[in-house]
Write a protein that holds these residues in place. Structure first.
Motif, PDB file in Angstrom:
ATOM      1  N   TYR A   2      14.710 -15.427  18.220  1.00 16.69           N
ATOM      2  CA  TYR A   2      14.128 -13.734  18.295  1.00 16.69           C
ATOM      3  C   TYR A   2      14.689 -13.029  19.679  1.00 16.69           C
ATOM      4  CZ  TYR A   2      10.246 -10.611  19.566  1.00 16.69           C
ATOM      5  OH  TYR A   2       9.492  -8.919  19.714  1.00 16.69           O
ATOM      6  N   TYR A   3      15.294 -11.829  18.974  1.00 12.24           N
ATOM      7  CA  TYR A   3      16.170 -10.554  20.054  1.00 12.24           C
ATOM      8  C   TYR A   3      15.145  -9.284  20.341  1.00 12.24           C
ATOM      9  CZ  TYR A   3      19.273 -14.271  18.856  1.00 12.24           C
ATOM     10  OH  TYR A   3      20.279 -15.083  18.639  1.00 12.24           O
ATOM     11  N   VAL A   4      15.617  -8.963  21.375  1.00 10.72           N
ATOM     12  CA  VAL A   4      15.173  -7.194  21.092  1.00 10.72           C
ATOM     13  C   VAL A   4      16.074  -6.748  20.521  1.00 10.72           C
ATOM     14  CG1 VAL A   4      16.675  -6.556  23.206  1.00 10.72           C
ATOM     15  CG2 VAL A   4      14.671  -5.153  22.456  1.00 10.72           C
ATOM     16  N   ASP A   5      15.897  -5.578  19.218  1.00 11.62           N
ATOM     17  CA  ASP A   5      17.290  -4.728  18.795  1.00 11.62           C
ATOM     18  C   ASP A   5      17.703  -4.331  19.232  1.00 11.62           C
ATOM     19  OD1 ASP A   5      13.750  -3.398  17.522  1.00 11.62           O
ATOM     20  OD2 ASP A   5      15.010  -4.956  17.435  1.00 11.62           O
ATOM     21  N   SER A   6      17.818  -3.763  20.528  1.00  8.35           N
ATOM     22  CA  SER A   6      19.235  -4.006  21.192  1.00  8.35           C
ATOM     23  C   SER A   6      20.209  -4.549  21.088  1.00  8.35           C
ATOM     24  CB  SER A   6      19.361  -3.082  22.713  1.00  8.35           C
ATOM     25  OG  SER A   6      18.139  -3.993  23.499  1.00  8.35           O
ATOM     26  N   VAL A   7      20.229  -5.638  20.851  1.00 10.13           N
ATOM     27  CA  VAL A   7      20.890  -7.231  20.997  1.00 10.13           C
ATOM     28  C   VAL A   7      21.400  -7.485  19.571  1.00 10.13           C
ATOM     29  CG1 VAL A   7      20.866  -7.077  23.334  1.00 10.13           C
ATOM     30  CG2 VAL A   7      19.876  -8.697  21.820  1.00 10.13           C
ATOM     31  N   LYS A   8      20.808  -7.258  19.305  1.00 11.07           N
ATOM     32  CA  LYS A   8      20.741  -8.312  17.296  1.00 11.07           C
ATOM     33  C   LYS A   8      22.260  -7.403  16.979  1.00 11.07           C
ATOM     34  CE  LYS A   8      16.052  -8.103  15.764  1.00 11.07           C
ATOM     35  NZ  LYS A   8      15.062  -7.181  15.149  1.00 11.07           N
ATOM     36  N   GLY A   9      22.493  -9.058  16.447  1.00 13.88           N
ATOM     37  CA  GLY A   9      24.235  -8.162  16.121  1.00 13.88           C
ATOM     38  C   GLY A   9      25.402  -8.845  16.842  1.00 13.88           C
ATOM     39  N   ARG A  10      24.799  -8.603  18.370  1.00 11.64           N
ATOM     40  CA  ARG A  10      25.831  -9.030  19.175  1.00 11.64           C
ATOM     41  C   ARG A  10      25.713  -9.911  20.027  1.00 11.64           C
ATOM     42  NH1 ARG A  10      26.103  -5.507  23.355  1.00 11.64           N
ATOM     43  NH2 ARG A  10      23.630  -4.399  23.159  1.00 11.64           N
ATOM     44  N   PHE A  11      24.231 -10.935  20.219  1.00 13.98           N
ATOM     45  CA  PHE A  11      24.266 -12.083  21.258  1.00 13.98           C
ATOM     46  C   PHE A  11      23.600 -12.704  20.611  1.00 13.98           C
ATOM     47  CE2 PHE A  11      22.789  -9.042  25.454  1.00 13.98           C
ATOM     48  CZ  PHE A  11      24.004  -8.044  25.410  1.00 13.98           C
ATOM     49  N   THR A  12      23.830 -13.893  20.850  1.00  8.15           N
ATOM     50  CA  THR A  12      23.213 -14.783  20.673  1.00  8.15           C
ATOM     51  C   THR A  12      22.674 -16.377  21.633  1.00  8.15           C
ATOM     52  OG1 THR A  12      24.658 -14.921  18.520  1.00  8.15           O
ATOM     53  CG2 THR A  12      23.846 -17.136  18.427  1.00  8.15           C
ATOM     54  N   VAL A  13      21.140 -16.628  20.997  1.00  5.28           N
ATOM     55  CA  VAL A  13      20.967 -17.556  21.864  1.00  5.28           C
ATOM     56  C   VAL A  13      21.417 -18.682  21.597  1.00  5.28           C
ATOM     57  CG1 VAL A  13      18.492 -16.550  20.719  1.00  5.28           C
ATOM     58  CG2 VAL A  13      18.767 -17.608  23.435  1.00  5.28           C
ATOM     59  N   SER A  14      21.511 -19.958  21.970  1.00  2.48           N
ATOM     60  CA  SER A  14      21.517 -21.036  20.991  1.00  2.48           C
ATOM     61  C   SER A  14      21.589 -22.574  21.783  1.00  2.48           C
ATOM     62  CB  SER A  14      22.709 -21.188  20.708  1.00  2.48           C
ATOM     63  OG  SER A  14      24.132 -21.616  22.125  1.00  2.48           O
ATOM     64  N   LEU A  36      23.629 -18.176  26.620  1.00  2.00           N
ATOM     65  CA  LEU A  36      23.601 -16.744  25.597  1.00  2.00           C
ATOM     66  C   LEU A  36      24.791 -16.452  25.377  1.00  2.00           C
ATOM     67  CD1 LEU A  36      21.588 -14.507  24.628  1.00  2.00           C
ATOM     68  CD2 LEU A  36      22.029 -13.764  26.925  1.00  2.00           C
ATOM     69  N   GLN A  37      25.231 -16.091  24.150  1.00  2.00           N
ATOM     70  CA  GLN A  37      26.995 -15.491  23.670  1.00  2.00           C
ATOM     71  C   GLN A  37      26.698 -14.368  24.011  1.00  2.00           C
ATOM     72  OE1 GLN A  37      30.077 -17.606  23.712  1.00  2.00           O
ATOM     73  NE2 GLN A  37      30.786 -14.811  23.264  1.00  2.00           N
ATOM     74  N   MET A  38      27.090 -13.101  24.390  1.00  2.00           N
ATOM     75  CA  MET A  38      27.406 -11.462  24.400  1.00  2.00           C
ATOM     76  C   MET A  38      28.279 -11.311  24.575  1.00  2.00           C
ATOM     77  SD  MET A  38      25.096 -11.311  27.674  1.00  2.00           S
ATOM     78  CE  MET A  38      25.941 -11.902  28.791  1.00  2.00           C
TER      79      MET A  38
END
Length: 126
Positions: free
Chosen positions: A59-71, A81-83
């Motif tokens: 689940y992501y905040v809208d401002s980081v969707k498509g840019r950040f990946t949590v795993s 957290l890949q940014m």
């Protein structure tokens, strides 16, 4: 008790990438939902991303969707957290946090997270 420690923060140019890690010690947190939050200067702490204990739900905040990946790592004891495509507005102290038990939900509200790391600072230069 769970102790969390973030690492990987630093200085990056706008458009660049960083990967943050969160290591746990103490009670195992391999079956706990985890979250990343951040606090920019003079701002309230905000939710960034969360991941279920299995890693199957995120689940992501809208401002980081498509840019950040949590795993999660294969042993589920490390969370990343890949940014990518970072922006100056991503500058903040980043915190990882763990819920006290698995509820089956992946959530963004601070009130559900009992365990927090000390934070790692991320600076993005324009």
């Amino acid at each position: 008790q769970v102790q969390l420690a973030e690492s990987g923060g630093g200085l990056v140019q706008a458009g660049g990438s960083l990967r943050l890690s969160c290591e746990a010690s103490g009670r195992t947190f391999s079956n706990l939902p985890m979250g990343w939050f951040r606090q920019a200067p003079r701002m309230e702490r905000e939710f960034v991303a969360a991941i279920s204990w299995s890693g199957d739900s995120t689940y992501y905040v809208d401002s980081v969707k498509g840019r950040f990946t949590v795993s999660r790592g294969s042993a589920k004891t490390t969370v990343y957290l890949q940014m990518n495509s970072m922006k100056p507005e991503d500058k903040a102290v980043y915190y990882c946090a763990a819920e006290p038990w698995d509820t089956g939900w992946v959530r963004g509200e601070e009130k559900y997270y009992d365990y927090w790391g000390p934070g790692t600072e991320v600076t993005v230069s324009s």
